[in-house]
Write a protein that holds these residues in place. Structure first.
Motif, short mmCIF file in Angstrom:
data_model
loop_
_atom_site.label_atom_id
_atom_site.label_comp_id
_atom_site.label_asym_id
_atom_site.label_seq_id
_atom_site.Cartn_x
_atom_site.Cartn_y
_atom_site.Cartn_z
N GLU A 96 -45.36 40.72 87.28
CA GLU A 96 -45.77 42.12 87.28
C GLU A 96 -44.97 42.94 86.27
N MET A 97 -43.68 42.71 86.20
CA MET A 97 -42.81 43.48 85.32
C MET A 97 -42.68 42.90 83.91
N ARG A 98 -43.23 41.71 83.73
CA ARG A 98 -43.20 41.03 82.42
C ARG A 98 -41.77 40.88 81.89
N ILE A 99 -40.94 40.29 82.73
CA ILE A 99 -39.54 40.06 82.37
C ILE A 99 -39.20 38.59 82.59
N GLY A 100 -38.10 38.15 81.99
CA GLY A 100 -37.65 36.78 82.17
C GLY A 100 -36.94 36.60 83.50
N TYR A 101 -36.85 35.35 83.94
CA TYR A 101 -36.16 35.05 85.20
C TYR A 101 -35.48 33.70 85.10
N ILE A 102 -34.30 33.64 85.68
CA ILE A 102 -33.56 32.39 85.78
C ILE A 102 -32.63 32.50 86.99
N GLU A 103 -32.35 31.38 87.63
CA GLU A 103 -31.40 31.36 88.74
C GLU A 103 -30.10 30.72 88.27
N VAL A 104 -29.00 31.31 88.71
CA VAL A 104 -27.67 30.84 88.30
C VAL A 104 -26.76 30.74 89.51
N SER A 105 -25.67 30.03 89.31
CA SER A 105 -24.60 29.99 90.31
C SER A 105 -23.28 30.23 89.58
N SER A 106 -22.60 31.29 89.93
CA SER A 106 -21.29 31.50 89.32
C SER A 106 -20.25 30.58 89.96
N LYS A 107 -20.56 30.09 91.15
CA LYS A 107 -19.63 29.19 91.83
C LYS A 107 -19.50 27.86 91.10
N ASN A 108 -20.65 27.27 90.73
CA ASN A 108 -20.59 25.98 90.05
C ASN A 108 -21.02 26.04 88.58
N GLY A 109 -21.36 27.23 88.09
CA GLY A 109 -21.71 27.42 86.68
C GLY A 109 -23.13 27.03 86.31
N HIS A 110 -23.95 26.64 87.30
CA HIS A 110 -25.32 26.22 87.03
C HIS A 110 -26.10 27.31 86.30
N ASN A 111 -26.64 26.96 85.13
CA ASN A 111 -27.53 27.80 84.32
C ASN A 111 -26.89 29.04 83.69
N VAL A 112 -25.61 29.26 83.84
CA VAL A 112 -24.99 30.46 83.28
C VAL A 112 -25.10 30.46 81.75
N ASP A 113 -24.67 29.41 81.10
CA ASP A 113 -24.80 29.35 79.64
C ASP A 113 -26.26 29.37 79.22
N ASN A 114 -27.11 28.68 79.98
CA ASN A 114 -28.53 28.64 79.68
C ASN A 114 -29.13 30.05 79.66
N LEU A 115 -28.71 30.90 80.57
CA LEU A 115 -29.16 32.29 80.60
C LEU A 115 -28.88 32.97 79.26
N PHE A 116 -27.67 32.87 78.78
CA PHE A 116 -27.30 33.55 77.54
C PHE A 116 -27.99 32.93 76.33
N TYR A 117 -28.18 31.63 76.32
CA TYR A 117 -28.91 31.00 75.22
C TYR A 117 -30.37 31.45 75.22
N ARG A 118 -30.97 31.58 76.39
CA ARG A 118 -32.36 32.08 76.47
C ARG A 118 -32.46 33.49 75.91
N ILE A 119 -31.49 34.32 76.24
CA ILE A 119 -31.51 35.70 75.73
C ILE A 119 -31.39 35.70 74.21
N ILE A 120 -30.49 34.89 73.68
CA ILE A 120 -30.33 34.81 72.23
C ILE A 120 -31.64 34.38 71.57
N LEU A 121 -32.31 33.40 72.14
CA LEU A 121 -33.60 32.95 71.58
C LEU A 121 -34.66 34.05 71.66
N LYS A 122 -34.68 34.80 72.77
CA LYS A 122 -35.64 35.90 72.91
C LYS A 122 -35.40 36.99 71.88
N LEU A 123 -34.14 37.16 71.51
CA LEU A 123 -33.80 38.20 70.54
C LEU A 123 -34.04 37.73 69.11
N ASN A 124 -34.46 36.48 68.96
CA ASN A 124 -34.78 35.91 67.65
C ASN A 124 -33.61 35.88 66.69
N TYR A 125 -32.43 35.57 67.22
CA TYR A 125 -31.28 35.44 66.33
C TYR A 125 -31.38 34.17 65.54
#
Length: 142
Positions: free
Chosen positions: A113-142
């Protein structure tokens, strides 16, 4: 490594946290600044949003009440951010699957509905944290 700064604005009892780090992809080097601003006054937030290329809205997937504030955050972001800002909804505590209170269907509907990205992360075990930032970088077309 990441730099961490804590600041308290005049008249505020709670600090916000500002962290930055550099990420490298094949094609670029990007500086990521993260502002944890949950207790920050809206006039301060609007100045931070104005310079943002991307905004992350975190939602605690173990708290069924967390969905209620998403629309308010999205309204605040749209009022104060550049029109082309990329927005990511981030489900936190992905490691606590047995405590999950928000369904994937609820989140999927909101994200579509909001046309936004989504990802699930865990700060406890680090799951997907780096992946989140890499996805953002790719979306920004760097």
């Amino acid at each position: 490594g990441p730099a961490d700064r804590r600041r308290v604005w005049p008249g505020r009892r709670r600090a916000y946290r500002h962290v930055h780090r550099y990420l490298h992809t094949r094609d670029c080097k990007a500086k990521i600044q993260v502002w944890d601003c949950i207790s920050t006054a809206s006039h301060i937030m609007s100045s931070i949003y104005k310079g943002a290329d991307a905004v992350i809205v975190a939602i605690d997937t173990t708290n069924s009440q967390a969905l209620r504030s998403i629309e308010e955050w999205m309204e605040e972001i749209s009022k104060s951010s550049p029109q082309q800002v990329k927005i990511y909804l981030v489900g936190t505590k992905s490691d606590l699957t047995e405590s999950r209170a928000i369904t994937e269907e609820q989140i999927r509907g909101l994200v579509e509905e909001m046309r936004i990205g989504y990802i699930e992360v865990s700060s406890k075990n680090g799951h997907n944290v780096d992946n989140l930032f890499y996805r953002i970088i790719l979306k920004l077309n760097y």
